[in-house]
Each structure stands twice: as C-alpha cells, then as structure tokens.
Design an enzyme around this catalytic site. Structure first.
Site, PDB file in Angstrom:
ATOM      1  CG  HIS A   1      -2.007  -1.047   1.109  1.00 50.87           C
ATOM      2  ND1 HIS A   1      -3.129  -1.046   1.908  1.00 50.87           N
ATOM      3  CD2 HIS A   1      -2.138  -2.136   0.285  1.00 50.87           C
ATOM      4  CE1 HIS A   1      -3.902  -2.072   1.598  1.00 50.87           C
ATOM      5  NE2 HIS A   1      -3.320  -2.756   0.611  1.00 50.87           N
TER       6      HIS A   1
ATOM      7  CD  GLU B   1      -2.047   4.095   3.153  1.00 52.59           C
ATOM      8  OE1 GLU B   1      -3.243   4.267   3.435  1.00 52.59           O
ATOM      9  OE2 GLU B   1      -1.657   3.308   2.253  1.00 52.59           O
TER      10      GLU B   1
ATOM     11  CB  CYS C   1      -6.701  -0.559   4.711  1.00 56.76           C
ATOM     12  SG  CYS C   1      -4.997  -1.181   4.672  1.00 56.76           S
TER      13      CYS C   1
ATOM     14  CB  CYS D   1      -2.011   1.136   6.002  1.00 55.86           C
ATOM     15  SG  CYS D   1      -1.511   0.439   4.411  1.00 55.86           S
TER      16      CYS D   1
END
Length: 373
Positions: free
Chosen positions: A301, A303, A328, A331
């Site tokens: 992801h 992040e 999410c 993360c």
C-alpha cells in the site's frame, strides 16, 4: 488579488464582475487596445499619469446583464448582509497596454482588481506568473444562454454557430451576424478552449436570478487565499494525489506523503514490490481477479511504501502522513507502530471506522481535508 473573467456569450460574465465590484469592493479594469477592436473611451492612462488607487473607483458598464430583466439602474440589487454597501458608479480604471496594467496591479497587489479584457493566452500568460492572479471561467448551458438572448435577433442555429466559432475557433462562411444586434467580434480570434489550462476556477451559471448566482458565488468564496496559494494541507494532499498517479494497482490508485516539520520525508504509492511483475501486468492475482477471496494480495500500500522508504529513525517525533485515501486497517497498524502522530486524508475507504477507532486508541490524530469547491 487580480481576477480575470473569461467565458462564453451570455454566461453572465459582466454579472460576476458587478458582483465582485459592488459586493466585494473590487476595482474594474479595462484595456483600450483590446484585440477584439472594441476600444472604450480612456479614463486614465497610467503610462502618462500615475493613478492613486485609493480613489473610490466603482464599476461602470452600460451593457445589459443577461440576468437582468430590466435596464441597469444606479445600483445593483444586493441582498443582505451586503445591502449597506453603497455603490458609486464611475468609469472603470483604464490602461493603454497589458504591460502598464501588469505593472500597476503588481505594484498595488494588495488591492482587488477584476477585468474581462484579458481574453487570449498571450494576454493572460504574463499575469499567471504573479501569485495574486486568478483566472475565473464563467459558463452556462447553451440553451439557457440562447434564451437569455432571445431578443437579440439570433436564431438558435446562428447562436450555436457563433458559439462554436468563439469556443472552438471554427468558422462558417455562411454565418452572418444579424443586424439587430452587435456581438463582440470573434472571427480570427483565438479559441476560448485554448484558455482551459489557465483557468483556476470554473463557475457554471445556470441560475435564473442574480440573487441565486450571488449566493452560489458566496459559497464558492472566490477570495479564499488558498485558490492562489494552497495551504500546507492542500499542498501535501495535492502531492499525495500526484504520487497516486504512479500507482499500477488494478483496484485503486493511492498516494501518500510522509512529512515532518513541513518537510517531506518520503513518498509512496501502491503496487507490487520492487522486482515483482507490476500489478497491472498480472503481478497480483487478487487485484486482477477483483476478488476478495482469492490469493492474498501482494501489493504494497502507498502508506507502507512511504513508511518503508523513510524507516522508523527518519520518521521521528511529530510526523504527519498525508494520504489521498483513508488508510486501511493493515496500514493503520504500521502507521501507529512507526510513530506517526497525525494522519490527513481526502477520500473515504470502507474501513474508516475501524481505522479511526484504532488511531484514537493509540493517540494518533486522524482528520479529513477537503479542497475548496
């Protein structure tokens, strides 16, 4: 602030100018050597005589607004709370050249000016280098604009042809302007569509009254300083959105910017790990199958990428993570663990509540940032 108004015929450009002058205290400006050939009588030539802008100039234009149902009067209707703003109509401030205009508005940049006379890319571009300059495009649906001109002598076909010539730069040898009305010359002029990349704000004027348009303009808040110079939140969020465009994930594009003390530590976007086939080339079975039950997703992801790029030591105290989409749960855990103290996002995600609860428990600030309308 200096606002240049551009737009289509009968869209209400002059009404927006009147709004800025009569309700917001702007000074109207015109050019005497406009490329459309419709020169106006000069009031002042700043190349010959320096103008004291502290003089109480007010807008004066005898053209009938396409939103007015009767000829213009000495004052423009102004609903509360601005009804006590007294309007004194005099001639607008007039300049003999774009260069003298640019020099003047730069010198008095703290004063608010507005014009409709910068209508070509060549005229606009020198002003776009100034941090106080804003280009506003005014438009309205074609049929609405035609109905505002029903008494002008144009048929619908003639009006559409004139619009195409003005907006796209097309021409029709069979088109002749009716003698009943004098429209601004458009033959040979650059297309209005050529200015789209210079426009900072688009106003769609489909309203049937000036009060409704005024309310809409109030809501847009044209004087918001972030329209010319984004604040830190808007700045970093735009960078996060830009980073997201590098994403190759087949499910969604996400970008993240890791910041401390308003300095960028790292950037990230979602996609497969380095050395692995890109997601959009089949590298992640789950993303490519659009399934929630197939193989585990192998995409990192945005992040995660930003945090891995920085490392915990570089994250340090007081770091802020900007992400164009709410993190999410997976993360969120990593963000908390690396010591980030604040997360700013723009778009919602299906796990917002769970992520928010975990951030709250860990003492991490989570807030949403929305750019001006």
């Amino acid at each position: 602030m200096f606002v240049a108004i551009v737009g289509t015929r009968a869209s209400g450009k002059s009404t927006v100018v009147q709004y800025l002058v009569n309700r917001k205290g702007f000074i109207s400006i015109t050019l005497t050597n406009r490329e459309d050939g419709l020169d106006r009588d000069s009031t002042y030539d700043t190349e010959a005589d320096e103008v004291d802008i502290r003089t109480n100039y007010r807008y004066d234009d005898n053209r009938l607004s396409f939103l007015q149902m009767s000829p213009p009067t000495s004052t423009l209707p102004s609903p509360a709370p601005d009804a006590d703003f007294q309007v004194t109509l005099t001639r607008p401030l007039v300049f003999s050249s774009p260069a003298s205009l640019l020099q003047h508005v730069t010198k008095y940049w703290r004063t608010n000016f507005v014009t409709m006379d910068l209508r070509t890319k060549e005229l606009l571009e020198p002003f776009t280098t100034r941090p106080f300059f804003l280009v506003v495009s005014v438009d309205a649906p074609l049929l609405i604009r035609f109905r505002r001109c029903e008494d002008s002598g144009f048929s619908l076909e003639e009006f559409v042809r004139e619009h195409d010539n003005h907006y796209y730069g097309t021409s029709d040898a069979g088109f002749e302007t009716p003698r009943k009305v004098t429209f601004e010359q458009t033959a040979g002029c650059p297309a209005l569509s050529d200015l789209n990349h210079l426009v900072n704000l688009h106003v769609v004027n489909s309203f049937d009254s000036m009060q409704a348009l005024h309310f809409h303009l109030d809501q847009l808040d044209l004087l918001d300083p972030e329209r010319m110079r984004p604040g830190w939140d808007a700045y970093f969020m735009q960078l996060a959105t830009l980073a997201s465009r590098r994403s190759n994930c087949m499910k969604r594009r996400v970008g993240a910017i890791l910041v401390r003390n308003k300095r960028i530590l790292a950037t990230g976007y979602n996609g497969t790990p380095r050395g692995v086939l890109n997601c959009n080339e089949g590298g992640c079975t789950r993303c490519n199958s659009a399934s929630e039950t197939s193989d585990e997703c192998v995409c990192l992801h945005a992040e995660e990428n930003a945090l891995l790029e920085a490392g915990r030591e570089r994250v340090g105290d007081g770091a802020v993570l900007y992400c164009n989409t709410c993190p999410c749960l997976k993360c969120t855990i990593k963000i908390i663990q690396t010591g980030v103290k604040e997360v700013v996002y723009n778009l919602s995600y299906k796990m917002d509540d769970s992520s928010a609860a975990l951030f709250h428990e860990a003492g991490v600030v989570l807030r949403r940032h929305a750019t001006p309308a």
